[in-house]
Write a protein that holds these residues in place. Structure first.
Motif, PDB file in Angstrom:
ATOM      1  N   PRO A 169      24.763  60.079  -4.838  1.00 33.12           N
ATOM      2  CA  PRO A 169      23.778  59.853  -5.683  1.00 33.12           C
ATOM      3  C   PRO A 169      24.394  59.125  -7.365  1.00 33.12           C
ATOM      4  O   PRO A 169      23.453  57.947  -7.631  1.00 33.12           O
ATOM      5  CB  PRO A 169      23.469  61.239  -6.320  1.00 33.12           C
ATOM      6  CG  PRO A 169      23.739  62.256  -5.411  1.00 33.12           C
ATOM      7  CD  PRO A 169      24.801  61.394  -4.327  1.00 33.12           C
ATOM      8  N   GLN A 170      25.507  59.166  -7.378  1.00 27.39           N
ATOM      9  CA  GLN A 170      25.866  58.386  -8.507  1.00 27.39           C
ATOM     10  C   GLN A 170      26.133  56.870  -8.275  1.00 27.39           C
ATOM     11  O   GLN A 170      26.015  56.126  -8.991  1.00 27.39           O
ATOM     12  CB  GLN A 170      26.901  58.919  -9.423  1.00 27.39           C
ATOM     13  CG  GLN A 170      28.570  58.800  -8.760  1.00 27.39           C
ATOM     14  CD  GLN A 170      28.564  60.139  -7.806  1.00 27.39           C
ATOM     15  OE1 GLN A 170      27.797  60.733  -7.376  1.00 27.39           O
ATOM     16  NE2 GLN A 170      30.084  60.508  -7.438  1.00 27.39           N
ATOM     17  N   ASN A 171      26.376  56.685  -7.114  1.00 27.54           N
ATOM     18  CA  ASN A 171      26.865  55.444  -6.401  1.00 27.54           C
ATOM     19  C   ASN A 171      25.427  54.757  -6.273  1.00 27.54           C
ATOM     20  O   ASN A 171      24.950  53.548  -6.594  1.00 27.54           O
ATOM     21  CB  ASN A 171      27.620  55.304  -5.179  1.00 27.54           C
ATOM     22  CG  ASN A 171      29.097  55.551  -5.258  1.00 27.54           C
ATOM     23  OD1 ASN A 171      29.249  55.233  -6.379  1.00 27.54           O
ATOM     24  ND2 ASN A 171      29.503  56.125  -4.396  1.00 27.54           N
ATOM     25  N   VAL A 172      24.149  55.517  -5.948  1.00 25.29           N
ATOM     26  CA  VAL A 172      22.993  54.886  -5.722  1.00 25.29           C
ATOM     27  C   VAL A 172      22.465  54.179  -7.391  1.00 25.29           C
ATOM     28  O   VAL A 172      21.994  53.363  -7.307  1.00 25.29           O
ATOM     29  CB  VAL A 172      21.842  56.171  -5.323  1.00 25.29           C
ATOM     30  CG1 VAL A 172      20.574  55.610  -5.571  1.00 25.29           C
ATOM     31  CG2 VAL A 172      22.459  56.484  -3.678  1.00 25.29           C
ATOM     32  N   LEU A 173      22.538  55.293  -8.179  1.00 25.72           N
ATOM     33  CA  LEU A 173      22.401  54.684  -9.723  1.00 25.72           C
ATOM     34  C   LEU A 173      23.146  53.494 -10.124  1.00 25.72           C
ATOM     35  O   LEU A 173      22.428  52.516 -10.477  1.00 25.72           O
ATOM     36  CB  LEU A 173      22.690  55.685 -10.647  1.00 25.72           C
ATOM     37  CG  LEU A 173      21.604  57.008 -10.665  1.00 25.72           C
ATOM     38  CD1 LEU A 173      22.199  58.143 -11.482  1.00 25.72           C
ATOM     39  CD2 LEU A 173      20.048  56.541 -10.728  1.00 25.72           C
ATOM     40  N   ALA A 174      24.265  53.351  -9.655  1.00 27.56           N
ATOM     41  CA  ALA A 174      25.092  52.214  -9.938  1.00 27.56           C
ATOM     42  C   ALA A 174      24.768  51.044  -9.218  1.00 27.56           C
ATOM     43  O   ALA A 174      24.514  50.025 -10.001  1.00 27.56           O
ATOM     44  CB  ALA A 174      26.765  52.510  -9.638  1.00 27.56           C
ATOM     45  N   VAL A 175      24.154  51.210  -8.094  1.00 29.00           N
ATOM     46  CA  VAL A 175      23.631  49.903  -7.308  1.00 29.00           C
ATOM     47  C   VAL A 175      22.230  49.363  -7.952  1.00 29.00           C
ATOM     48  O   VAL A 175      21.947  48.420  -8.050  1.00 29.00           O
ATOM     49  CB  VAL A 175      23.235  50.325  -5.745  1.00 29.00           C
ATOM     50  CG1 VAL A 175      22.560  49.298  -5.150  1.00 29.00           C
ATOM     51  CG2 VAL A 175      24.670  50.537  -5.162  1.00 29.00           C
TER      52      VAL A 175
END
Lengths: 235, 300
Positions: free
Chosen positions: A167-173
């Protein structure tokens, strides 16, 4: 900027896309949503000529690009970040990025783009010497997007960028996509993650069974009953 | 020096000189397999063409040794480019399945045509020269001809230049990119057709160069390419397919091994030892001694 008019695409005898048309203006973030197997990826592959189009026309910056080989599309300013990423596993982050700038001859521009990419993805700056094949899924996705940006594209095409990410990587993307659009890069994004996608996109198309069934602004679609039921699980 | 260390020194010296040229051949073979997925069984014929090229430029047109060798390299590069454009490129457009088997048969065909073409044009005779650079060098009571030393040096310099080209230039990086992910390479803007032609031509250049360098040691002859081809395949099986860096060590290793077998067990035994090792490798370590595990197996 990109105009797809009435394309049909098939794999052998199996027709996957039926009369698909869509339109993206300069600086827009446009999303294509839809369930698995609805033809979203095939549509992107049709743009990039990774599958050949049976009927219809694709225009980019006023130029007919239907059937143009993919390496020429990169030169025209289209950057494609495929779902499978297609990185160079036995090369370092640095070499992958350098290859992203393959079409650019001006060393100064390449250096500036490096700075821009490392600002967007500080994580990659820390791992310049690491081999792409040894990175985690999230890092590889970042590297794939970064490699796309290295060609200084006018338009970035992203296929399922949030696929398989924490999830935190999704936000970063998605943060990155917003930042890019602030820099006047046009973005076409294909996603299954409907909620988050509609918060960054200006407009979206909905594909089902190889056809465009709906289009509208993000706020329109967020309020639509069909979308809420089918994709957001809200009755 | 006592007898044993003398003999050891002799083995190492002869082995390294011989191995340098195996490395030159094997690097080209490995490159074409890694980038284009072609198991090139006509590689030896470009070695043969290189030998003929330098033979004719040296004896008939009286070029100097260096220019003869360079012309052989340029000549085989051009022939390689023509072969790729006229034979492999059309096949690539049509063949989607069984590419490796199809190209294997194609290269076998090319090899037979080139061998017999050479026989028809230049006859079944050996065409050699006595020496490019007359004279010898004495190292610890061993006499080594200048040609062997020069040949080894040219081979090593070529490999070094080639390594720099692959790792430090945009074109070289593109070649490596194609070998790791073809779709990825075209996405970043690499024209695969250009890279394929360039790769095949470069590989032929390396083989042609080896043939030209060795002209004074093994004369030009239509079927001279068979042995070096097998030796290069041996190197590839030993170190792993498509691993360019390792094929350099592999070449030297095979050179040493053969020289050792030749001196310890007598002439003829070097092939027995080589083939026995190939069998062992294929049974116990089919991916080769230096298969790049850490990096390649994690790839998507």
């Amino acid at each position: 900027m990109l105009e797809i008019s009435g394309i049909d695409t098939s794999y052998g005898n199996l027709q996957v896309l039926w009369d698909v048309s869509l339109n993206i203006g300069e600086g827009e973030i446009v999303a294509v949503l839809g369930p698995n197997g609805s033809g979203k990826t095939t549509m992107l592959k049709s743009i990039m000529n990774l599958v050949s189009v049976k009927r219809g026309k694709i225009m980019f910056l006023g130029q007919d690009i239907t059937g143009k080989p993919i390496h020429e599309l990169t030169r025209l300013g289209l950057a494609f970040v495929p779902e499978e990423r297609h990185l160079f596993p036995a090369m370092t982050v640095m070499e992958n990025l350098l290859l992203g700038a393959y079409t650019i001859r001006n060393k100064k521009i390449i250096k500036e783009t490096f700075n821009r990419v490392f600002e967007l993805f500080p994580r990659l700056a820390e791992r310049k010497k690491q081999y792409a094949g040894t990175m985690s899924g999230g890092e590889r996705q970042m590297l794939a997007i970064a490699r796309g940006i290295m060609s200084n594209p006018k338009m970035l095409i992203l296929d399922e960028p949030s696929m398989g990410l924490a999830p935190q990587n999704v936000l970063a993307v998605f943060e990155t996509i917003k930042k890019l659009s602030a820099e006047k890069v046009t973005v076409l994004i294909v996603e299954q993650n409907v909620n988050t996608t509609l918060t960054v996109a200006d407009r979206a198309y909905v594909m089902e069974q190889g056809r465009i069934v709906m289009e509208g602004s993000s706020s329109q679609l967020q309020g639509d009953d069909h979308i809420r039921k089918m994709y957001m699980g809200i009755a | 020096m006592d007898m044993d260390s003398m003999q050891l020194f002799n083995i190492v010296l002869t082995g390294v000189l011989r191995g340098g040229l195996y490395a030159l051949m094997a690097v080209g073979l490995s490159l074409v397999f890694g980038v284009m997925n072609i198991p090139n069984f006509a590689h030896g014929e470009f070695y043969m063409l290189g030998a003929y090229f330098s033979y004719f430029t040296y004896t008939y047109f009286h070029f100097g040794p260096i220019s003869s060798i360079l012309l052989a390299a340029v000549g085989t590069f051009i022939l390689g480019a023509i072969a790729e454009k006229t034979l492999f490129y059309p096949l690539r457009k049509r063949s989607k399945k069984n590419w490796i088997m199809n190209t294997f048969l194609l290269t076998l065909g090319i090899s037979i045509v080139l061998q017999n073409g050479a026989k028809m044009l230049w006859g079944n005779t050996y065409r050699g020269i006595t020496q490019y650079w007359p004279g010898k060098v004495s190292i610890a009571s061993f006499n080594i001809s200048n040609d062997r030393i020069a040949g080894f040096c040219i081979a090593m310099v070529t490999i070094a230049i080639f390594w720099l080209f692959l790792n430090k230039t945009t074109m070289g990086r593109a070649i490596r990119a194609v070998s790791q992910d073809e779709t990825g390479a075209s996405i970043v803007g690499v024209n695969l057709n250009v890279i394929h032609t360039l790769t095949f031509a470069l590989s032929c250049l390396l083989a042609g160069l080896a043939g030209a360098i060795l002209l004074s040691i093994s004369p030009a002859y239509p079927f001279m390419g068979v042995q070096p081809l097998y030796k290069s395949w041996f190197v590839l099986i030993l170190v792993g397919m498509g691993n360019i860096g390792a094929s350099i060590y592999g070449g030297l290793l095979v050179g040493l091994l053969e020289t050792f077998a030749y001196m310890k067990f007598g002439s003829g035994w070097q092939d027995v030892v080589s083939l026995a090792i190939i069998i062992m490798i294929l049974i116990f370590k089919p991916r080769g001694l230096f298969a790049k595990k850490g990096v390649k197996s994690v790839s998507e």
